[in-house]
Design a protein around this motif. Structure first.
Motif, PDB file in Angstrom:
ATOM      1  N   ARG A 157       0.837  -1.219   0.000  1.00 12.13           N
ATOM      2  CA  ARG A 157       0.000   0.000   0.000  1.00 12.13           C
ATOM      3  C   ARG A 157       0.858   1.249   0.000  1.00 12.13           C
ATOM      4  O   ARG A 157       0.525   2.246  -0.659  1.00 12.13           O
ATOM      5  N   ILE A 158       1.950   1.218   0.746  1.00 13.08           N
ATOM      6  CA  ILE A 158       2.851   2.385   0.775  1.00 13.08           C
ATOM      7  C   ILE A 158       3.397   2.654  -0.620  1.00 13.08           C
ATOM      8  O   ILE A 158       3.435   3.802  -1.084  1.00 13.08           O
ATOM      9  N   VAL A 159       3.834   1.607  -1.320  1.00 10.05           N
ATOM     10  CA  VAL A 159       4.385   1.778  -2.668  1.00 10.05           C
ATOM     11  C   VAL A 159       3.325   2.338  -3.613  1.00 10.05           C
ATOM     12  O   VAL A 159       3.590   3.271  -4.395  1.00 10.05           O
ATOM     13  N   GLU A 160       2.125   1.798  -3.546  1.00 14.80           N
ATOM     14  CA  GLU A 160       1.056   2.264  -4.437  1.00 14.80           C
ATOM     15  C   GLU A 160       0.731   3.731  -4.183  1.00 14.80           C
ATOM     16  O   GLU A 160       0.616   4.532  -5.125  1.00 14.80           O
ATOM     17  N   ASN A 161       0.597   4.105  -2.901  1.00 13.43           N
ATOM     18  CA  ASN A 161       0.279   5.502  -2.579  1.00 13.43           C
ATOM     19  C   ASN A 161       1.430   6.437  -2.926  1.00 13.43           C
ATOM     20  O   ASN A 161       1.223   7.538  -3.459  1.00 13.43           O
ATOM     21  N   ALA A 162       2.649   6.008  -2.608  1.00 11.53           N
ATOM     22  CA  ALA A 162       3.809   6.865  -2.892  1.00 11.53           C
ATOM     23  C   ALA A 162       3.990   7.063  -4.391  1.00 11.53           C
ATOM     24  O   ALA A 162       4.310   8.178  -4.847  1.00 11.53           O
ATOM     25  N   ARG A 163       3.792   6.015  -5.167  1.00  6.70           N
ATOM     26  CA  ARG A 163       3.956   6.157  -6.610  1.00  6.70           C
ATOM     27  C   ARG A 163       2.881   7.063  -7.204  1.00  6.70           C
ATOM     28  O   ARG A 163       3.139   7.849  -8.126  1.00  6.70           O
ATOM     29  N   ARG A 164       1.680   7.011  -6.634  1.00  2.00           N
ATOM     30  CA  ARG A 164       0.598   7.867  -7.127  1.00  2.00           C
ATOM     31  C   ARG A 164       0.803   9.323  -6.709  1.00  2.00           C
ATOM     32  O   ARG A 164       0.591  10.249  -7.500  1.00  2.00           O
ATOM     33  N   GLU A 165       1.237   9.520  -5.470  1.00  3.15           N
ATOM     34  CA  GLU A 165       1.367  10.880  -4.947  1.00  3.15           C
ATOM     35  C   GLU A 165       2.712  11.516  -5.307  1.00  3.15           C
ATOM     36  O   GLU A 165       2.794  12.744  -5.453  1.00  3.15           O
ATOM     37  N   CYS A 166       3.755  10.709  -5.421  1.00  3.49           N
ATOM     38  CA  CYS A 166       5.106  11.242  -5.643  1.00  3.49           C
ATOM     39  C   CYS A 166       5.774  10.467  -6.778  1.00  3.49           C
ATOM     40  O   CYS A 166       6.672   9.632  -6.517  1.00  3.49           O
ATOM     41  N   PRO A 167       5.373  10.668  -8.014  1.00  2.00           N
ATOM     42  CA  PRO A 167       5.906   9.858  -9.119  1.00  2.00           C
ATOM     43  C   PRO A 167       7.406  10.001  -9.335  1.00  2.00           C
ATOM     44  O   PRO A 167       8.041   9.130  -9.922  1.00  2.00           O
ATOM     45  N   GLN A 168       7.989  11.102  -8.865  1.00  2.23           N
ATOM     46  CA  GLN A 168       9.409  11.337  -9.134  1.00  2.23           C
ATOM     47  C   GLN A 168      10.339  10.661  -8.128  1.00  2.23           C
ATOM     48  O   GLN A 168      11.538  10.530  -8.363  1.00  2.23           O
ATOM     49  N   VAL A 169       9.820  10.205  -6.995  1.00  8.41           N
ATOM     50  CA  VAL A 169      10.671   9.720  -5.924  1.00  8.41           C
ATOM     51  C   VAL A 169      11.161   8.297  -6.216  1.00  8.41           C
ATOM     52  O   VAL A 169      10.483   7.516  -6.888  1.00  8.41           O
ATOM     53  N   LYS A 170      12.342   7.971  -5.728  1.00  9.17           N
ATOM     54  CA  LYS A 170      12.878   6.624  -5.836  1.00  9.17           C
ATOM     55  C   LYS A 170      12.353   5.793  -4.660  1.00  9.17           C
ATOM     56  O   LYS A 170      12.506   6.183  -3.495  1.00  9.17           O
ATOM     57  N   LEU A 171      11.757   4.647  -4.964  1.00  7.28           N
ATOM     58  CA  LEU A 171      11.178   3.781  -3.937  1.00  7.28           C
ATOM     59  C   LEU A 171      12.063   2.555  -3.734  1.00  7.28           C
ATOM     60  O   LEU A 171      12.246   1.740  -4.644  1.00  7.28           O
ATOM     61  N   ILE A 172      12.611   2.434  -2.532  1.00  7.05           N
ATOM     62  CA  ILE A 172      13.462   1.296  -2.158  1.00  7.05           C
ATOM     63  C   ILE A 172      12.705   0.540  -1.072  1.00  7.05           C
ATOM     64  O   ILE A 172      12.437   1.086   0.004  1.00  7.05           O
ATOM     65  N   VAL A 173      12.351  -0.719  -1.358  1.00  5.43           N
ATOM     66  CA  VAL A 173      11.368  -1.404  -0.522  1.00  5.43           C
ATOM     67  C   VAL A 173      11.899  -2.744  -0.037  1.00  5.43           C
ATOM     68  O   VAL A 173      12.525  -3.492  -0.792  1.00  5.43           O
ATOM     69  N   ARG A 174      11.604  -3.044   1.210  1.00  8.75           N
ATOM     70  CA  ARG A 174      11.899  -4.345   1.792  1.00  8.75           C
ATOM     71  C   ARG A 174      10.798  -5.330   1.387  1.00  8.75           C
ATOM     72  O   ARG A 174       9.609  -5.050   1.576  1.00  8.75           O
ATOM     73  N   ALA A 175      11.193  -6.474   0.833  1.00  8.55           N
ATOM     74  CA  ALA A 175      10.235  -7.499   0.424  1.00  8.55           C
ATOM     75  C   ALA A 175      10.323  -8.690   1.361  1.00  8.55           C
ATOM     76  O   ALA A 175      11.401  -9.037   1.849  1.00  8.55           O
ATOM     77  N   PHE A 176       9.193  -9.318   1.574  1.00  3.36           N
ATOM     78  CA  PHE A 176       9.142 -10.458   2.494  1.00  3.36           C
ATOM     79  C   PHE A 176       9.633 -11.741   1.821  1.00  3.36           C
ATOM     80  O   PHE A 176      10.397 -12.499   2.393  1.00  3.36           O
ATOM     81  N   ASP A 177       9.171 -11.997   0.585  1.00  4.17           N
ATOM     82  CA  ASP A 177       9.548 -13.215  -0.115  1.00  4.17           C
ATOM     83  C   ASP A 177       9.455 -12.978  -1.617  1.00  4.17           C
ATOM     84  O   ASP A 177       9.271 -11.850  -2.073  1.00  4.17           O
TER      85      ASP A 177
END
Length: 604
Positions: free
Chosen positions: A484-504
């Motif tokens: 949800r954080i990635v989806e909201n951040a990409r929609r609200e802040c398209p220019q930002v770099k998203l570095i995300v921890r994945a579970f599996d």
């Protein structure tokens, strides 16, 4: 004939085990818990169900050893100093709850038209909460050693201490012509109980540790297991001979061994027996529910269950609030301890022998107690499902307001704390948010200013300065929240770099599909390093180990690209060297198996 008898006993054992194996996983799967599964299985196979097993009382008597072993394990977790610190809760909180509940439940019995003697014995029996059910629920929730759990354990310990006084009161209430009146005086019985307790303490202080040291030198594992059972059952027997609760004896033995170097070995040896016998106890309780009595006296039994459980729950709630527990804890304790318990059967049986209770009243009260024990796990499940979330204490915690950092860290747990080190070394200005007030308060002494906020909400992201940040590092330990954080951040802040921890692997693929820029599976790099060390242990040079590790990483990226359908999407995945993938179904796996290390990566 002997063979037929053995076969008959074996059929009973197989039936009990089969019922547990079928019912418990089913009930846990639908969210009703293991206790309710055991009770339902016992009712189904018992004398008032399918009639496959008929001797419920014998099963309960044997399986009470499961409760005994449970208390021994609990005792191992409490050293004598800790138990001494609980003395106020045991004797203060315990006596207040038991005393007020006994008076109130006696009044309920008299309101039903019973004599005060019968009402008192019935109420006092119902006051004695089921140690087995409460401890099992606390263990499943992991609350036994929490402060709220310790208060409940203290009350249960006080109730166990009441067995001798209550039996003495029953003897005092017996008619003068009762044929089975006890020959020994009250003071004599108290003296025997004190002598038994003293003998157990002396054995625990001076005999048990030397005995286990001798057995440990013998290096015979089965003898250590036998010794562990000997200690538990011997302590229970000693307390039983002294007129006290067997569970109390096992608990005291556990406390005396809590600082022993053998405590972990003892716990491991007892655990299988404890779990099996405790499950057998719940099966026996389910079998003991006399449906004939319930059908004949359904109005009395139904009204009695409701009246006694509601009255006891209200009394427990009031006592909890008077002793400064908050509303949520008071409600939880009231629901969890509102039932009668297994020691009520002992009290009612003694009252029947001494003619304080009639057989019909004894049967009805036993059915009421069993029904209350069966209902409690269901009520606990319903309360958990429908209760409001506990209010979060936000003392000393601030919400984010227009933060200015150029790197936003969401989640400041194990991963987030390490992930901040690189940006800090580079001179970045950090903004950090987390939704756990305890984490926020714990970070403050180390110089980190962490703000309270749920990163999955778009308004919180905006307040945290996500639209100004150059990078957002998502370190939360929740798959759904991270997505949800990635989806909201990409929609609200398209220019930002998203570095995300994945579970599996599956989560990594989901995050990339949500347009994350860089996904790091939380176990991937550590697993690669472990593999590298294993290669070095096999005699490889540093360069060879590095080359093999890089080969595994490259093949991982290639497989992830194959999993993604579409050239553009696959091209994006190829740069994600730290992603785990979901391997596509392919019949030709020769390229993957060409290198043993690469093959291992496909299984990781």
């Amino acid at each position: 004939m002997a063979a037929e008898g053995n076969a008959s006993q074996l059929v009973g054992i197989v039936t009990l085990l089969g019922a547990a194996v079928v019912a418990v996983p089913l009930f846990k799967r639908i969210g009703l818990g293991s206790v309710l599964g055991y009770l339902a299985a016992g009712l189904a196979i018992g004398p008032y169900g399918l009639g496959l097993v008929t001797d419920a009382q014998t099963i309960i008597h044997v399986a009470e050893l499961g409760v005994v072993m449970f208390l021994f394990v609990i005792g191992l977790e409490m050293n004598p100093l800790h138990l001494w610190n609980l003395r106020g809760q045991i004797f203060g909180l315990g006596s207040m709850q038991v005393g007020l509940c006994a008076l109130l439940l006696t009044g309920v019995g008299m309101a039903f038209g019973f004599p005060w003697q019968v009402s008192f014995v019935s109420g006092a029996g119902f006051v004695l909460t089921s140690t087995a059910i409460v401890m099992q629920v606390l263990a499943e929730r992991g609350d036994i050693l929490a402060p709220r759990g310790q208060r409940i354990v203290s009350i249960l310990l006080f109730e166990d201490l009441l067995i001798v006084p209550l039996l003495a009161v029953v003897a005092f209430l017996a008619p003068a012509d009762a044929a089975l009146a006890p020959s020994s005086s009250l003071w004599q019985r108290i003296g025997i109980a004190a002598l038994s307790l003293g003998a157990l303490v002396a054995a625990g202080l001076w005999l048990l540790n030397p005995m286990f040291r001798v057995l440990a030198r013998a290096k015979a594992r089965e003898v250590m297991t036998a010794a562990a059972l000997l200690v538990v059952l011997g302590a229970a027997l000693l307390m039983e001979l002294g007129g006290l609760s067997m569970a109390m004896g096992a608990f005291v033995a556990g406390v005396l061994l809590s600082e022993s170097t053998f405590r972990h070995q003892l716990e491991a040896d007892i655990e299988p027996f404890r779990g099996l016998l405790l499950g057998l106890f719940f099966l026996g309780v389910g079998m003991a529910l006399n449906l004939d009595v319930v059908a004949r006296n359904w109005q009395l039994v139904t009204a009695g269950v409701v009246a006694l459980m509601v009255a006891k729950a209200l009394c427990i709630y009031v006592v909890a609030r008077l002793t400064r527990s908050d509303h949520a804890e008071a409600v939880d304790r009231a629901i969890l301890m509102a039932q009668g318990g297994e020691f009520a059967f002992v009290l009612f049986t003694e009252a029947l022998k001494l003619q304080v209770m009639s057989p019909e009243v004894n049967a009805s009260m036993t059915a009421i107690v069993v029904l209350s024990m069966a209902i409690t796990p269901l009520v606990v499940v319903l309360h958990k499902r429908f209760r409001r979330a506990d209010a979060v204490r936000l003392d000393g915690v601030e919400a984010p307001r227009d933060l200015q950092g150029n790197v936003l860290i969401i989640g400041f747990g194990r991963v987030g704390q390490i992930a901040t080190q690189g940006p800090l070394a580079k001179g970045a200005q950090l903004s950090i948010i987390d939704n756990d007030p305890d984490v926020i308060r714990a970070a403050e002494p180390y110089g980190f200013k962490v703000y309270y906020g749920d990163g999955a909400r778009a308004d919180v992201l905006h307040a945290a300065g996500a639209h100004r940040a150059r990078a957002i590092v998502v370190c939360v330990n929740d798959k759904d929240a991270a997505t949800r954080i990635v989806e909201n951040a990409r929609r609200e802040c398209p220019q930002v770099k998203l570095i995300v921890r994945a579970f599996d692997r599956e989560h990594a693929l989901e995050l990339v599909r949500s347009d994350a820029d860089h996904v790091v599976r939380e176990t991937f790099e550590s697993a690669l390093q472990m593999g590298r060390q294993a290669v070095l242990a096999l005699g490889a040079t540093e360069d060879e180990a590095d080359a093999l590790t890089e080969q595994v990483r490259s093949r991982d990226a290639e497989r992830f690209a194959l999993e993604t359908a579409g050239a553009a999407f696959a091209g994006r995945a190829l740069v994600l060297g730290n992603i785990e993938y979901i391997e596509p179904p392919r019949h030709d796996k020769k390229p993957a198996a060409a290198n043993p290390a690469a093959q291992g990566a496909s299984e990781a």
